[in-house]
Design a protein around this motif. Structure first.
Motif, PDB file in Angstrom:
ATOM      1  N   VAL A 105     -43.757 -33.933  17.239  1.00  0.00           N
ATOM      2  CA  VAL A 105     -44.105 -33.591  15.853  1.00  0.00           C
ATOM      3  C   VAL A 105     -42.892 -33.734  14.939  1.00  0.00           C
ATOM      4  O   VAL A 105     -42.953 -34.345  13.870  1.00  0.00           O
ATOM      5  CB  VAL A 105     -44.657 -32.147  15.776  1.00  0.00           C
ATOM      6  N   LEU A 106     -41.758 -33.166  15.374  1.00  0.00           N
ATOM      7  CA  LEU A 106     -40.563 -33.184  14.547  1.00  0.00           C
ATOM      8  C   LEU A 106     -39.950 -34.574  14.427  1.00  0.00           C
ATOM      9  O   LEU A 106     -39.184 -34.844  13.487  1.00  0.00           O
ATOM     10  CB  LEU A 106     -39.532 -32.193  15.105  1.00  0.00           C
ATOM     11  N   ALA A 107     -40.293 -35.455  15.339  1.00  0.00           N
ATOM     12  CA  ALA A 107     -39.769 -36.826  15.283  1.00  0.00           C
ATOM     13  C   ALA A 107     -40.269 -37.570  14.053  1.00  0.00           C
ATOM     14  O   ALA A 107     -39.677 -38.577  13.637  1.00  0.00           O
ATOM     15  CB  ALA A 107     -40.160 -37.584  16.550  1.00  0.00           C
ATOM     16  N   ASP A 108     -41.367 -37.071  13.453  1.00  0.00           N
ATOM     17  CA  ASP A 108     -41.894 -37.696  12.242  1.00  0.00           C
ATOM     18  C   ASP A 108     -41.034 -37.394  11.023  1.00  0.00           C
ATOM     19  O   ASP A 108     -41.233 -37.986   9.960  1.00  0.00           O
ATOM     20  CB  ASP A 108     -43.329 -37.222  11.989  1.00  0.00           C
ATOM     21  N   ALA A 109     -40.114 -36.452  11.163  1.00  0.00           N
ATOM     22  CA  ALA A 109     -39.191 -36.119  10.074  1.00  0.00           C
ATOM     23  C   ALA A 109     -37.825 -36.690  10.438  1.00  0.00           C
ATOM     24  O   ALA A 109     -37.141 -36.159  11.318  1.00  0.00           O
ATOM     25  CB  ALA A 109     -39.114 -34.613   9.874  1.00  0.00           C
ATOM     26  N   PRO A 110     -37.380 -37.764   9.821  1.00  0.00           N
ATOM     27  CA  PRO A 110     -36.144 -38.444  10.233  1.00  0.00           C
ATOM     28  C   PRO A 110     -34.888 -37.603  10.106  1.00  0.00           C
ATOM     29  O   PRO A 110     -33.894 -37.884  10.777  1.00  0.00           O
ATOM     30  CB  PRO A 110     -36.090 -39.658   9.291  1.00  0.00           C
ATOM     31  N   GLU A 111     -34.933 -36.563   9.265  1.00  0.00           N
ATOM     32  CA  GLU A 111     -33.727 -35.751   9.079  1.00  0.00           C
ATOM     33  C   GLU A 111     -33.635 -34.594  10.071  1.00  0.00           C
ATOM     34  O   GLU A 111     -32.654 -33.842  10.076  1.00  0.00           O
ATOM     35  CB  GLU A 111     -33.659 -35.209   7.640  1.00  0.00           C
ATOM     36  N   ILE A 112     -34.664 -34.419  10.926  1.00  0.00           N
ATOM     37  CA  ILE A 112     -34.671 -33.328  11.905  1.00  0.00           C
ATOM     38  C   ILE A 112     -34.362 -33.883  13.291  1.00  0.00           C
ATOM     39  O   ILE A 112     -34.998 -34.833  13.755  1.00  0.00           O
ATOM     40  CB  ILE A 112     -36.030 -32.605  11.920  1.00  0.00           C
ATOM     41  N   GLU A 113     -33.385 -33.277  13.957  1.00  0.00           N
ATOM     42  CA  GLU A 113     -32.989 -33.724  15.296  1.00  0.00           C
ATOM     43  C   GLU A 113     -32.986 -32.536  16.255  1.00  0.00           C
ATOM     44  O   GLU A 113     -32.312 -31.538  16.017  1.00  0.00           O
ATOM     45  CB  GLU A 113     -31.599 -34.347  15.270  1.00  0.00           C
ATOM     46  N   VAL A 114     -33.757 -32.652  17.328  1.00  0.00           N
ATOM     47  CA  VAL A 114     -33.745 -31.624  18.371  1.00  0.00           C
ATOM     48  C   VAL A 114     -32.554 -31.923  19.279  1.00  0.00           C
ATOM     49  O   VAL A 114     -32.559 -32.899  20.024  1.00  0.00           O
ATOM     50  CB  VAL A 114     -35.053 -31.617  19.174  1.00  0.00           C
ATOM     51  N   VAL A 115     -31.534 -31.071  19.216  1.00  0.00           N
ATOM     52  CA  VAL A 115     -30.297 -31.339  19.952  1.00  0.00           C
ATOM     53  C   VAL A 115     -30.224 -30.588  21.277  1.00  0.00           C
ATOM     54  O   VAL A 115     -29.349 -30.884  22.107  1.00  0.00           O
ATOM     55  CB  VAL A 115     -29.058 -30.996  19.098  1.00  0.00           C
ATOM     56  N   ALA A 116     -31.113 -29.608  21.476  1.00  0.00           N
ATOM     57  CA  ALA A 116     -31.068 -28.843  22.730  1.00  0.00           C
ATOM     58  C   ALA A 116     -32.404 -28.162  22.976  1.00  0.00           C
ATOM     59  O   ALA A 116     -33.184 -27.912  22.054  1.00  0.00           O
ATOM     60  CB  ALA A 116     -29.952 -27.798  22.678  1.00  0.00           C
ATOM     61  N   GLU A 117     -32.646 -27.872  24.269  1.00  0.00           N
ATOM     62  CA  GLU A 117     -33.852 -27.158  24.687  1.00  0.00           C
ATOM     63  C   GLU A 117     -33.453 -26.052  25.657  1.00  0.00           C
ATOM     64  O   GLU A 117     -32.425 -26.151  26.335  1.00  0.00           O
ATOM     65  CB  GLU A 117     -34.828 -28.103  25.387  1.00  0.00           C
ATOM     66  N   ALA A 118     -34.277 -25.022  25.731  1.00  0.00           N
ATOM     67  CA  ALA A 118     -34.040 -23.930  26.675  1.00  0.00           C
ATOM     68  C   ALA A 118     -35.375 -23.393  27.151  1.00  0.00           C
ATOM     69  O   ALA A 118     -36.345 -23.362  26.388  1.00  0.00           O
ATOM     70  CB  ALA A 118     -33.216 -22.830  26.019  1.00  0.00           C
ATOM     71  N   GLU A 119     -35.414 -22.961  28.426  1.00  0.00           N
ATOM     72  CA  GLU A 119     -36.670 -22.507  29.023  1.00  0.00           C
ATOM     73  C   GLU A 119     -36.772 -20.991  29.139  1.00  0.00           C
ATOM     74  O   GLU A 119     -37.870 -20.460  29.268  1.00  0.00           O
ATOM     75  CB  GLU A 119     -36.838 -23.122  30.414  1.00  0.00           C
ATOM     76  N   THR A 120     -35.644 -20.292  29.147  1.00  0.00           N
ATOM     77  CA  THR A 120     -35.667 -18.837  29.314  1.00  0.00           C
ATOM     78  C   THR A 120     -34.890 -18.168  28.190  1.00  0.00           C
ATOM     79  O   THR A 120     -34.100 -18.817  27.479  1.00  0.00           O
ATOM     80  CB  THR A 120     -35.027 -18.428  30.650  1.00  0.00           C
ATOM     81  N   GLY A 121     -35.092 -16.852  28.050  1.00  0.00           N
ATOM     82  CA  GLY A 121     -34.361 -16.109  27.042  1.00  0.00           C
ATOM     83  C   GLY A 121     -32.853 -16.204  27.186  1.00  0.00           C
ATOM     84  O   GLY A 121     -32.148 -16.567  26.230  1.00  0.00           O
ATOM     85  N   PRO A 122     -32.307 -15.908  28.376  1.00  0.00           N
ATOM     86  CA  PRO A 122     -30.860 -16.013  28.562  1.00  0.00           C
ATOM     87  C   PRO A 122     -30.339 -17.425  28.313  1.00  0.00           C
ATOM     88  O   PRO A 122     -29.244 -17.609  27.779  1.00  0.00           O
ATOM     89  CB  PRO A 122     -30.669 -15.604  30.027  1.00  0.00           C
TER      90      PRO A 122
END
Length: 219
Positions: free
Chosen positions: A22-39
């Motif tokens: 979804v966010l890839a449709d916005a050229p100025e938004i870049e997902v730089v990291a992901e996390a699976e748990t709270g810590p």
């Protein structure tokens, strides 16, 4: 064009992939990291420099190992200027108000329109507060009825955490381990929850959650 650097915290890979698409449709938004748990969220945010390396965090409420609302509080304590947009399948009526009171820059249901998702990220990354129509209604109800809250609405933050885990089928011991509380403390919270909701036992509590749209949904 300045890129908006985003971290996504969600324990479901398919959800993370969907958000990235979804966010890839916005050229100025870049997902730089992901996390699976709270810590893991906290570790990755710290590794990226907090509010100096990120423009916003998209954070699921139902994270393993550490509750998303706890993670939100920890993020706001350490990096108060880092915007956090809470994501969930839970209804705005209950969770949006709690999230915003804890410092979230907005609340968005995962079923939201992709355009609304992009608009929300842009808004919070720019320092604004994203409030959907449903969230605005929930906030108005909370303000208008703040003197007469009852049931789950009257639960404290910790009581609400225990409430959600109880209705998810967790035992007192499991809840204590997950929240770092003694079993007798969890039992005390459970008694307060039963009193405030009018339920006599855990089965009635689960039915209460189902009737009021607060049953866990794997969010």
């Amino acid at each position: 064009m300045n890129l908006l650097k985003i971290l996504i915290g969600d324990d479901h890979r398919i959800v993370r992939e969907g958000l990235k698409q979804v966010l890839a449709d916005a050229p100025e938004i870049e997902v730089v990291a992901e996390a699976e748990t709270g810590p893991d969220v906290l570790l990755r945010v710290e590794a990226l420099g907090g509010d100096t390396g990120l423009d916003a965090v998209l954070l699921d409420i139902a994270l393993p190992d550490r509750d998303g609302l706890d993670v939100l509080q920890a993020l706001k304590k350490q990096w108060p200027r880092l915007p956090v947009l809470m994501l969930s399948t839970y209804p705005e009526k209950q969770y949006a108000v709690r999230c915003i009171k804890l410092g979230a820059a907005g609340y968005l249901n995962k079923s939201a329109n992709p355009d609304d998702m992009i608009a929300a990220v842009r808004k919070v990354a720019a320092g604004g507060l994203y409030v959907s129509a449903a969230t605005a209604e929930a906030l108005a109800s909370a303000v208008g009825g703040s003197g007469g809250r009852s049931g789950a609405e009257a639960l404290s933050h910790r009581e609400h955490q225990v409430f959600r885990l109880l209705t998810a089928g967790k035992s007192v011991g499991e809840i204590g381990t997950q929240l770092g509380l003694a079993s007798n403390t969890v039992s005390t919270y459970r008694l307060r929850i039963l009193e405030k909701t009018g339920a006599k036992n855990d089965v009635e509590l689960a039915l209460y959650a189902e009737r009021h749209g607060k049953a866990p949904s794997g969010a």
